[in-house]
Design a protein around this motif. Structure first.
Motif, PDB file in Angstrom:
ATOM      1  N   ASP A 283     -24.319  51.992  64.867  1.00  0.00           N
ATOM      2  CA  ASP A 283     -25.120  50.852  65.215  1.00  0.00           C
ATOM      3  C   ASP A 283     -25.706  51.060  66.810  1.00  0.00           C
TER       4      ASP A 283
ATOM      5  N   LYS B 231     -25.541  48.257  69.395  1.00  0.00           N
ATOM      6  CA  LYS B 231     -24.293  47.539  69.884  1.00  0.00           C
ATOM      7  C   LYS B 231     -23.318  48.467  70.722  1.00  0.00           C
TER       8      LYS B 231
ATOM      9  N   LYS C  57     -19.695  50.887  63.996  1.00  0.00           N
ATOM     10  CA  LYS C  57     -20.183  51.548  62.596  1.00  0.00           C
ATOM     11  C   LYS C  57     -21.448  50.601  62.132  1.00  0.00           C
ATOM     12  N   SER C  58     -22.371  51.134  61.711  1.00  0.00           N
ATOM     13  CA  SER C  58     -23.436  50.283  60.959  1.00  0.00           C
ATOM     14  C   SER C  58     -22.919  49.725  59.683  1.00  0.00           C
ATOM     15  N   GLU C  59     -23.464  48.262  59.614  1.00  0.00           N
ATOM     16  CA  GLU C  59     -23.172  47.338  58.526  1.00  0.00           C
ATOM     17  C   GLU C  59     -23.292  48.244  57.134  1.00  0.00           C
ATOM     18  N   VAL C  60     -24.355  49.098  56.913  1.00  0.00           N
ATOM     19  CA  VAL C  60     -24.734  49.721  55.893  1.00  0.00           C
ATOM     20  C   VAL C  60     -23.398  50.201  55.100  1.00  0.00           C
ATOM     21  N   THR C  61     -22.859  51.162  56.129  1.00  0.00           N
ATOM     22  CA  THR C  61     -21.797  52.138  55.627  1.00  0.00           C
ATOM     23  C   THR C  61     -20.326  51.530  55.278  1.00  0.00           C
ATOM     24  N   LYS C  62     -20.349  50.169  55.655  1.00  0.00           N
ATOM     25  CA  LYS C  62     -19.007  49.726  55.677  1.00  0.00           C
ATOM     26  C   LYS C  62     -18.745  49.344  54.308  1.00  0.00           C
TER      27      LYS C  62
ATOM     28  N   ASP D  56     -13.979  49.400  62.242  1.00  0.00           N
ATOM     29  CA  ASP D  56     -15.294  49.046  62.265  1.00  0.00           C
ATOM     30  C   ASP D  56     -16.122  49.741  63.591  1.00  0.00           C
TER      31      ASP D  56
ATOM     32  N   ARG E 128     -17.749  47.632  51.035  1.00  0.00           N
ATOM     33  CA  ARG E 128     -18.338  46.179  50.517  1.00  0.00           C
ATOM     34  C   ARG E 128     -17.321  46.012  49.281  1.00  0.00           C
TER      35      ARG E 128
END
Lengths: 150, 134
Positions: free
Chosen positions: B103, B106, B122-127, B41, B129
């Motif tokens: 991100d 942060k 890492k931004s949430e979008v690219t994690k 992350d 899912r």
């Protein structure tokens, strides 16, 4: 990146210094350059070396060494026969869980002029830079005599 | 790092591109030694900045770039003569370009004993899912 050194023809190595055309005029320089490359980039040497600066003022000689990421307790400074040895262990925490802690030993030796009070050497470590203060002996300090003219 | 930059610190230099004020102060900067690690992350950047205190450090993040400028806290005291130098007085500068998958809000940084640790989450979008199939 790895350095691949040229393999010199064996004949050149055995050629007499002043004989014939077999020996290149540059061969002395080539060996010198090879040696320099070896000390500058050669394997472990480059990784365990750290930059050192030397200063002096009227009363002291100073050695400053860049040693980022080392704990004070892991730095060892000793002075033996006019050579100052700085040894440090840099401990890197494991990158991932389950891996062992990595330790790199760094060391450097600096020749210091003889006129040092070996028992008064002090060292400080701040912001990743080690400063060693080596006080000069009394007789080594320049003395000033003012002579009265009559 | 290329061996050439190890031998000749001058090869490492990039001109400071942070405006006239900065350029006037010292035009030359040195690229510090650094290492980038990736976890699930975050990216962590470890930068060696010997001689830099907290006050002299600037980190800016914009337009897919993280710029890091570190000025040395120590100046040669008066009366000191340098006999031999291997280090430079120039400021450190490091610019890392990324693909905007970070991100910026942060970003965290910690400086200790001349080593800076920057965490770029890492931004949430690219994690990755997990999609539940219904």
């Amino acid at each position: 990146m790895r350095f691949i050194r040229y393999a010199l023809p064996a004949a050149r190595n055995f050629a007499p210094a002043l004989g014939g055309f077999s020996r290149s005029a540059w061969s002395g320089l080539e060996t010198e350059i090879d040696r320099l490359f070896e000390t500058a980039v050669g394997g472990a040497t480059a990784a365990t070396r750290f930059p050192v600066d030397l200063y002096e003022d009227k009363a002291n000689t100073f050695v400053r060494a860049e040693l980022p990421g080392v704990k004070r307790a892991d730095i060892n400074v000793d002075l033996v026969d006019g050579v100052l040895n700085i040894t440090a262990a840099r401990k890197t925490p494991p990158a991932a869980e389950g891996q062992a802690e990595q330790t790199v030993t760094l060391s450097r030796s600096v020749r210091i002029a003889d006129e040092v009070q070996a028992d008064n050497v002090a060292a400080t470590y701040e912001n990743g830079v080690l400063t060693v203060t080596l006080p000069k002996r009394q007789e080594a300090k320049p003395k000033k005599f003012t002579v009265e003219v009559k | 790092m290329s061996p050439l930059t190890n031998i000749l610190p001058g090869f490492n230099r990039t001109s400071a591109a942070c405006g006239d004020a900065c350029a006037a102060e010292n035009a030359q900067t040195v690229r510090p030694a650094y290492k980038v690690n990736e976890t699930t992350d975050a990216y962590t950047v470890t930068v060696q900045l010997p001689g830099v205190a907290k006050d002299g450090l600037e980190i800016t993040a914009e337009d897919g770039q993280v710029r890091l400028v570190g000025r040395r806290a120590w100046k040669t005291p008066e009366g000191w003569t340098s006999l031999y130098r291997e280090t430079a007085d120039a400021a450190y500068e490091l610019v890392l370009t990324h693909d905007d998958a970070i991100d910026a809000e942060k970003i965290g940084a910690e400086l200790r004993d001349g080593v800076l640790n920057v965490t770029l989450p890492k931004s949430e979008v690219t994690k990755p899912r997990k999609i539940a199939v219904s």
